[in-house]
Design a protein around this motif. Sequence first.
Motif, PDB file in Angstrom:
ATOM      1  N   PHE A 144       0.816  -1.213   0.000  1.00  9.66           N
ATOM      2  CA  PHE A 144       0.000   0.000   0.000  1.00  9.66           C
ATOM      3  C   PHE A 144       0.860   1.277   0.000  1.00  9.66           C
ATOM      4  CE2 PHE A 144      -2.803  -3.143   2.257  1.00  9.66           C
ATOM      5  CZ  PHE A 144      -3.630  -3.370   1.169  1.00  9.66           C
ATOM      6  N   GLY A 145       2.098   1.165  -0.444  1.00  8.15           N
ATOM      7  CA  GLY A 145       2.981   2.325  -0.488  1.00  8.15           C
ATOM      8  C   GLY A 145       3.466   2.776   0.875  1.00  8.15           C
ATOM      9  N   ALA A 146       3.268   1.963   1.903  1.00  5.50           N
ATOM     10  CA  ALA A 146       3.607   2.366   3.268  1.00  5.50           C
ATOM     11  C   ALA A 146       5.068   2.037   3.568  1.00  5.50           C
ATOM     12  CB  ALA A 146       2.694   1.669   4.277  1.00  5.50           C
ATOM     13  N   GLY A 147       5.850   3.058   3.860  1.00  2.42           N
ATOM     14  CA  GLY A 147       7.251   2.851   4.199  1.00  2.42           C
ATOM     15  C   GLY A 147       8.159   3.166   3.034  1.00  2.42           C
ATOM     16  N   ALA A 148       9.285   3.793   3.327  1.00  2.24           N
ATOM     17  CA  ALA A 148      10.197   4.226   2.270  1.00  2.24           C
ATOM     18  C   ALA A 148      11.292   3.199   2.018  1.00  2.24           C
ATOM     19  CB  ALA A 148      10.792   5.583   2.630  1.00  2.24           C
ATOM     20  N   ASN A 149      10.903   1.931   1.982  1.00  4.24           N
ATOM     21  CA  ASN A 149      11.784   0.842   1.558  1.00  4.24           C
ATOM     22  C   ASN A 149      10.911  -0.116   0.763  1.00  4.24           C
ATOM     23  OD1 ASN A 149      13.795  -1.017   1.173  1.00  4.24           O
ATOM     24  ND2 ASN A 149      13.983  -1.634   3.317  1.00  4.24           N
ATOM     25  N   THR A 150      11.281  -0.375  -0.486  1.00  5.10           N
ATOM     26  CA  THR A 150      10.399  -1.130  -1.384  1.00  5.10           C
ATOM     27  C   THR A 150      10.595  -2.631  -1.212  1.00  5.10           C
ATOM     28  OG1 THR A 150      10.319   0.689  -2.971  1.00  5.10           O
ATOM     29  CG2 THR A 150       9.745  -1.491  -3.794  1.00  5.10           C
ATOM     30  N   PHE A 151       9.711  -3.219  -0.414  1.00 10.18           N
ATOM     31  CA  PHE A 151       9.652  -4.675  -0.250  1.00 10.18           C
ATOM     32  C   PHE A 151       8.209  -5.040   0.069  1.00 10.18           C
ATOM     33  CE2 PHE A 151      10.237  -3.052   4.027  1.00 10.18           C
ATOM     34  CZ  PHE A 151       9.381  -3.816   4.793  1.00 10.18           C
ATOM     35  N   ASN A 152       7.816  -6.253  -0.274  1.00 11.45           N
ATOM     36  CA  ASN A 152       6.485  -6.736   0.072  1.00 11.45           C
ATOM     37  C   ASN A 152       6.476  -8.249   0.037  1.00 11.45           C
ATOM     38  OD1 ASN A 152       5.619  -7.651  -2.695  1.00 11.45           O
ATOM     39  ND2 ASN A 152       5.905  -5.462  -3.137  1.00 11.45           N
ATOM     40  N   GLU A 153       5.410  -8.835   0.556  1.00 15.15           N
ATOM     41  CA  GLU A 153       5.331 -10.298   0.643  1.00 15.15           C
ATOM     42  C   GLU A 153       4.881 -10.940  -0.657  1.00 15.15           C
ATOM     43  OE1 GLU A 153       3.235 -11.808   4.001  1.00 15.15           O
ATOM     44  OE2 GLU A 153       4.269 -10.494   5.427  1.00 15.15           O
ATOM     45  N   VAL A 154       4.491 -10.138  -1.633  1.00 18.85           N
ATOM     46  CA  VAL A 154       4.078 -10.683  -2.920  1.00 18.85           C
ATOM     47  C   VAL A 154       5.287 -10.894  -3.826  1.00 18.85           C
ATOM     48  CG1 VAL A 154       2.580 -10.373  -4.930  1.00 18.85           C
ATOM     49  CG2 VAL A 154       1.876  -9.473  -2.702  1.00 18.85           C
ATOM     50  N   PHE A 155       6.128  -9.880  -3.949  1.00 19.98           N
ATOM     51  CA  PHE A 155       7.241  -9.924  -4.894  1.00 19.98           C
ATOM     52  C   PHE A 155       8.618  -9.844  -4.248  1.00 19.98           C
ATOM     53  CE2 PHE A 155       3.818  -7.840  -7.499  1.00 19.98           C
ATOM     54  CZ  PHE A 155       3.567  -8.926  -8.320  1.00 19.98           C
ATOM     55  N   GLY A 156       8.703  -9.521  -2.968  1.00 21.41           N
ATOM     56  CA  GLY A 156      10.000  -9.403  -2.326  1.00 21.41           C
ATOM     57  C   GLY A 156      10.582  -8.007  -2.469  1.00 21.41           C
ATOM     58  N   PRO A 157      11.873  -7.838  -2.116  1.00 22.84           N
ATOM     59  CA  PRO A 157      12.479  -6.515  -2.110  1.00 22.84           C
ATOM     60  C   PRO A 157      12.984  -6.073  -3.476  1.00 22.84           C
ATOM     61  CG  PRO A 157      14.059  -8.112  -1.322  1.00 22.84           C
ATOM     62  CD  PRO A 157      12.772  -8.866  -1.551  1.00 22.84           C
ATOM     63  N   THR A 158      12.968  -4.771  -3.692  1.00 19.55           N
ATOM     64  CA  THR A 158      13.644  -4.158  -4.830  1.00 19.55           C
ATOM     65  C   THR A 158      14.992  -3.641  -4.330  1.00 19.55           C
ATOM     66  OG1 THR A 158      11.612  -3.556  -5.968  1.00 19.55           O
ATOM     67  CG2 THR A 158      13.563  -2.251  -6.475  1.00 19.55           C
ATOM     68  N   ARG A 159      16.039  -3.914  -5.103  1.00 14.43           N
ATOM     69  CA  ARG A 159      17.406  -3.602  -4.670  1.00 14.43           C
ATOM     70  C   ARG A 159      17.966  -2.412  -5.439  1.00 14.43           C
ATOM     71  NH1 ARG A 159      19.645  -7.531  -1.509  1.00 14.43           N
ATOM     72  NH2 ARG A 159      18.276  -9.343  -1.167  1.00 14.43           N
ATOM     73  N   ASN A 160      18.831  -1.682  -4.765  1.00 14.72           N
ATOM     74  CA  ASN A 160      19.444  -0.500  -5.344  1.00 14.72           C
ATOM     75  C   ASN A 160      20.536  -0.917  -6.332  1.00 14.72           C
ATOM     76  OD1 ASN A 160      21.064   1.922  -5.741  1.00 14.72           O
ATOM     77  ND2 ASN A 160      20.069   2.742  -3.916  1.00 14.72           N
ATOM     78  N   PRO A 161      20.481  -0.485  -7.588  1.00 16.64           N
ATOM     79  CA  PRO A 161      21.473  -0.944  -8.567  1.00 16.64           C
ATOM     80  C   PRO A 161      22.880  -0.416  -8.319  1.00 16.64           C
ATOM     81  CG  PRO A 161      20.079   0.744  -9.536  1.00 16.64           C
ATOM     82  CD  PRO A 161      19.473   0.396  -8.204  1.00 16.64           C
TER      83      PRO A 161
END
Length: 489
Positions: A144-161
């Motif tokens: 739901f866009g909550a929190g300034a770190n992109t991770f979730n239980e559906v797809f997992g974390p997005t990592r900084n390139p």
Amino acid sequence: MTEPPARRRNERENLPVADQSLIRETACAVVDKLNKGEVTPLDLLDVLEKRIADVDGKVNALPTLCFDRARKHANELMKRPKGERGLLAGMPIPIKDLTNVAGVLTTQGSPIYRDNIPAKSDVLVEHLEAAGGVVYAKSNTPEFGAGANTFNEVFGPTRNPWDTSRSAAGSSGGAAVALATGTAWLAHGSDMGGSLRNPASFCGIVGLRPSIGRVAHTPAAAIDRNLGVQGPMARNVEDLALLLDAMSGEHPADPLSLPKLPTSFLSAVRGGGKPKRVAYSRDLGITPVDPEVAAITRKAAQRFADAGVIVEEAHPDLSEAHECFHVLRAFDFALSKAALLRAKRDQLKPEVIWNIEEGLKLSVEKLERAEAQRVAMTARTLEFFEKYDLLLTPATIVAPFPVENRYVAECDGKKFDNYVEWLGIVYAITLVCCPALSLPCGFTASGLPVGLQMVSAPRGEAPLLAGARMLEDILGVRGSTPIDPRPPK
């Protein structure tokens, strides 16, 4: 949701298919090529599909792909004469996974919606497609866009390139990483408490939170919700202005939406407007800041003086921002998510539950106080902009942190009371209704990007973008992306 690669002949037989050098072109240059017929929308989709296959497994920016839908749309668009395919002319665009795209999995990063395929697109998506945008992917976002770190239980974390052990921030983290890695030329994002600006800062790209109403969207939960707005993300300021032009404009479904301006934002950027006096603030008087980040942003702000701009240290009085935002954000979560708490509590992450429950506990007196604080801070900010053309601050108070950390718990010796307080330097600007962008302005000693937040008076996107373009030229950081994902050092 990943589809198998598909190859096809180019509508221009003498052009190579899937020319990967295109990923390094600016969006403006690619749109120019589309209008001249030097490439087609199908070529660009081929390029992106190959690039995603090559790099996205390392960063997880675009977990949902819809290339079949995109190619169908592109083929329909190509039935029109070149030059009559809209402002974006067939440019592919990823949409943040909080926003509905008809026929495409839209999870909002939540297990509750892991199988949700909406029948109708958000007004924003319809607007972009009418302008010649072609949707090919959904970008990852926290639940739901909550929190300034992109991770979730559906797809997992997005990592900084820039360092795949680090966070991409959020909540538009997938969009920022797609831009930084060359799996997008332009990207859609949204911003309540810095959700465009934080990932732009962490990933070395540009993200703009526009004024309220600049970009129409489908209202949800309440007609007059205005803490969150939709906005553009890109690799440079000109490209950002191009996408803002395509996104902006009123729509009857969104009563707060503003009409298009007579002069395009891209023209304003290219017109060379120059601020006369700008203010820099290390902390807005309300937050700790990592000393290295403060030094990098101060040095960047001072570079305005190279162009004869007066640079002074100042900021409006935003001392009530933490209390005000905490209350209004909690109320927004209660409005939009209380029904989910009642029906699906076991499927919500702890931070979302906390936000909703904080909202449900609010009294009318607390809401009245918060709204009065917002009005007062906005009035003081408007007065501030009578003297200064722009306000400059760090876009994020720390450099990219380890991806496994859910949020920043401490900065420069200060421990935060909750998981959003570290975002005060951006959510204070949200509260006073100003457009704001994050511009890449340098790197830490360990090679991680740092962004400068640039703010103008409400509805001042044109001078803001022009000033950002000027500083971008002075700093010479344009073109540092796209990059291949880099392993931890």
